[in-house]
Each structure stands twice: as structure tokens, then as C-alpha cells.
Enzyme design. Structure first.
Site, PDB file in Angstrom:
ATOM      1  N   ASP A  27      26.602  26.884  44.369  1.00 55.04           N
ATOM      2  CA  ASP A  27      27.882  27.569  44.211  1.00 55.04           C
ATOM      3  C   ASP A  27      28.308  28.230  45.526  1.00 55.04           C
ATOM      4  O   ASP A  27      27.538  28.970  46.130  1.00 55.04           O
ATOM      5  CB  ASP A  27      27.707  28.626  43.101  1.00 55.04           C
ATOM      6  CG  ASP A  27      28.998  29.268  42.672  1.00 55.04           C
ATOM      7  OD1 ASP A  27      30.059  28.628  42.801  1.00 55.04           O
ATOM      8  OD2 ASP A  27      28.946  30.418  42.196  1.00 55.04           O
ATOM      9  N   ASP A  49      32.939  25.851  50.249  1.00 58.43           N
ATOM     10  CA  ASP A  49      34.097  26.728  50.136  1.00 58.43           C
ATOM     11  C   ASP A  49      34.546  27.174  51.521  1.00 58.43           C
ATOM     12  O   ASP A  49      34.013  28.122  52.088  1.00 58.43           O
ATOM     13  CB  ASP A  49      33.759  27.936  49.267  1.00 58.43           C
ATOM     14  CG  ASP A  49      34.924  28.913  49.165  1.00 58.43           C
ATOM     15  OD1 ASP A  49      36.016  28.590  49.683  1.00 58.43           O
ATOM     16  OD2 ASP A  49      34.749  29.992  48.567  1.00 58.43           O
ATOM     17  N   GLU A  63      37.524  23.747  47.636  1.00 55.74           N
ATOM     18  CA  GLU A  63      38.415  24.790  47.095  1.00 55.74           C
ATOM     19  C   GLU A  63      39.655  24.904  47.958  1.00 55.74           C
ATOM     20  O   GLU A  63      39.590  24.902  49.187  1.00 55.74           O
ATOM     21  CB  GLU A  63      37.711  26.156  47.029  1.00 55.74           C
ATOM     22  CG  GLU A  63      38.646  27.255  46.501  1.00 55.74           C
ATOM     23  CD  GLU A  63      37.953  28.603  46.268  1.00 55.74           C
ATOM     24  OE1 GLU A  63      36.770  28.593  45.881  1.00 55.74           O
ATOM     25  OE2 GLU A  63      38.611  29.631  46.473  1.00 55.74           O
ATOM     26  N   GLY A 115      34.506  38.230  39.390  1.00 57.30           N
ATOM     27  CA  GLY A 115      34.080  39.552  38.931  1.00 57.30           C
ATOM     28  C   GLY A 115      35.052  40.092  37.887  1.00 57.30           C
ATOM     29  O   GLY A 115      35.702  39.340  37.175  1.00 57.30           O
ATOM     30  N   GLY A 175      36.076  32.569  38.324  1.00 57.67           N
ATOM     31  CA  GLY A 175      36.583  33.818  37.774  1.00 57.67           C
ATOM     32  C   GLY A 175      37.028  33.527  36.346  1.00 57.67           C
ATOM     33  O   GLY A 175      36.654  32.528  35.772  1.00 57.67           O
ATOM     34  N   GLY A 176      37.792  34.358  35.768  1.00 60.89           N
ATOM     35  CA  GLY A 176      38.243  34.089  34.403  1.00 60.89           C
ATOM     36  C   GLY A 176      37.714  35.112  33.411  1.00 60.89           C
ATOM     37  O   GLY A 176      38.129  35.126  32.259  1.00 60.89           O
ATOM     38  N   THR A 205      29.808  36.711  35.632  1.00 58.39           N
ATOM     39  CA  THR A 205      29.898  38.114  35.209  1.00 58.39           C
ATOM     40  C   THR A 205      29.639  38.297  33.710  1.00 58.39           C
ATOM     41  O   THR A 205      28.835  39.148  33.316  1.00 58.39           O
ATOM     42  CB  THR A 205      31.306  38.663  35.558  1.00 58.39           C
ATOM     43  OG1 THR A 205      31.487  38.546  36.972  1.00 58.39           O
ATOM     44  CG2 THR A 205      31.450  40.108  35.151  1.00 58.39           C
TER      45      THR A 205
HETATM   46 ZN    ZN Z   1      33.457  31.276  42.532  1.00 58.87          ZN
END
Ligand code: ZN
Length: 287
Positions: A80, A102, A132, A179, A209-210, A233
Site C-alpha cells: 500500500d 503513489d 494514483e 483517516g 479513505g471512506g 481506520t
Molecule cells: Zn491510501
């Protein structure tokens, strides 16, 4: 069985659902995540961030690979937020079957150049690559790869990026934060933007995220073009909230095998909700 990110995500793309990529950083959490994926018959991407690899040590990757080979569901092991080409080579050496590069905070042309370099190398040995484009927000010290503000992904740039880099999947910025979601902003996914991007690039799209975005928006995003959703998270909060409760102030509570099972169970409840929400339950049968 152990497989690549592309093998998992192409099926999700074809059948319009999203595979959860759960970030884990200890063995108990990893076991719990594999168990809930097997119990719900859902494909799984195990996300491990470079900071998490440093924490668990590379030897544990060998154990994760071994367990994945023996699983009843397809599992990809995903690096990741790889930051550099060299770091991605390290992931390949460790046995990861999928990597993210990334370079989204770099200028567009530079992002293309580094991502293409990674893709050219990784594809030679059958490792999948996620790039990304755009900037996903991030608002606390733990939120990797993010910035204070979201820069939404431009659909035409996405076409250029995918064509020139050859990535297998693309993380897009459509309104999520790494986060916890900042209190002063209303969480809202731009689903029209997602539709436009998907109509132009077709490849599996990824949501980072999300946590904090409403469930109905996430469910819809998984239905119309998002095929991988990173979850970090939410499962870690569930795990450690339960741990605080179990530990209490009783100093005699000290054995991991007395402390962790309840924490794993609490984490599994949240993970099962995500698997259901993303439409991934039962989908391991498609592989
Ligand atoms: Zn990420």
C-alpha cells in the site's frame, strides 16, 4: 489461494462489486481478516503499508503468503502506498503480488514517468500495479499519502495516465479522506465524477479513505465503478476499542490469547459489514 491484484479486480470489475483491501499490521488482525473473508466467501486483498512492513518485519510476509496459499478464497497481498521505484522492487522481492506506486503528489508528467517505470518492471514478473491520480485528503498524523485538501481526479487526465502508464488499477480522488473525516467538511462522494471517469478508462478504480462517508454512497460507488476499497481506520478502531475495554484497569489481564480473541471478533463484525456493503460476500465463487 494466493493470486494477483489484477486477477481479483478484473472479476470485480466485470461483476460490478468492490473487493475490500484491509490493512493489517499484526498476526492476530491478519488471521481475523482471513477468517471473516472465508466465512463470507469473499475475495480479499491484504493491504500492508511500508510502515506496517517495518513494524511486522519481512519474515511475517512469508507466513502471510503461506496462509494465503491455503485459503479457500482468492487473496492478493498488496503493498500500500509505495513511494519509490526502489521500494516497489523491495515489495516484489518480499513476495507481494500487487503493488501501489503513489506519486500523486508529484507533477503529472513525473507521476506518469515513475508509474510507467514501475509498471514496466512489475508486469515482467506478473505483479499488478495500482497508480494514483488526484489527491485524496488526509488529516491526521497516521493518514498516509494525503493532503489537507482533496484535488479531484480529472477524467481526461485519467485517460492519458492509464494509456501512458499501463496500470492495472487506478486510485481516484472523488471525495474521500484518509483517516477520520475532518469535522468541518461534509463527507460527500462525487458519484457523477466517478461515472465519468469510469466511462472513459474502464479499468478497476480504487477508493482510499471512506471512513465517514455515508454507507449508501459507498454502496453506490462499488456498484458503478469502484472495485477496490481500502479499509484501515475502521477495523483498527474496532479492534483497539475492544482491547481498551478488555484490558480495563486490571493488571492481571495480560495473556494475549485471553485479550485478543474478543478484539478480533469485534474487528470481524466491522469487516463483515464492509464485505456486505461492497457487494463482495459470496463472490469468491466467481474465481
Ligand atoms: Zn491510501
Amino acid at each position: 489461494m494466493l493470486t494477483t491484484g489484477k486477477a481479483i479486480l478484473d472479476v470485480a470489475n466485470e461483476h460490478s462489486f468492490a473487493v475490500p483491501a484491509f490493512n493489517i499490521s499484526d498476526w492476530a488482525m491478519f488471521r481475523g481478516i482471513v477468517e471473516i473473508s472465508e466465512e463470507t466467501n469473499a475475495p480479499l486483498i491484504v493491504g500492508i503499508h511500508p510502515d506496517e512492513v517495518r513494524h511486522i518485519g519481512r519474515e511475517m510476509i512469508a507466513g502471510i503468503i503461506e496462509r494465503s496459499h491455503n485459503s479457500s478464497v482468492p487473496i492478493a497481498i498488496h503493498w500500500d502506498h509505495g513511494a519509490t521505484y526502489e521500494q516497489v522492487l523491495q515489495a516484489v522481492q518480499y513476495g507481494f503480488t500487487s503493488v501501489m506506486i503513489d506519486a500523486s503528489l508529484k507533477p503529472f508528467e513525473e507521476n506518469i514517468a515513475i508509474t510507467k517505470k514501475v509498471t514496466d518492471s512489475a508486469h515482467v514478473i506478473g505483479v499488478s500495479v495500482e497508480g494514483e491520480l488526484g489527491t485524496i485528503g488526509g488529516n491526521d498524523a497516521y493518514a498516509e499519502g494525503g493532503a489537507a485538501e482533496i484535488i479531484y481526479t480529472d477524467p481526461d487526465d485519467a485517460v492519458t495516465f492509464v494509456a501512458q502508464t499501463g496500470v492495472d488499477s487506478l486510485a481516484v480522488a472523488i471525495g474521500t479522506f484518509h483517516g477520520m473525516y475532518p469535522a468541518h467538511l461534509k463527507p460527500e462522494l462525487k458519484l457523477d465524477l466517478l461515472k465519468e471517469i469510469k466511462s472513459k478508462v474502464q479499468i478497476p478504480l480504487v477508493l482510499h479513505g471512506g471512513s465517514g462517508n455515508p454507507d449508501d454512497e459507498i454502496r453506490e460507488a462499488a456498484r458503478i465503478g469502484i472495485n477496490k476499497i481500502n479499509i484501515s481506520t475502521d477495523i483498527k478502531v474496532a479492534y483497539h476499542d475492544k482491547m481498551r475495554e478488555v484490558l480495563g484497569s486490571d493488571k492481571k489481564v495480560r495473556e494475549p490469547n485471553a485479550i485478543q480473541p474478543a478484539c478480533i471478533d469485534a474487528m470481524k463484525v466491522v469487516a463483515a459489514q464492509k464485505i456486505e456493503l461492497f457487494g463482495a460476500a459470496g463472490k469468491a465463487s466467481l474465481y
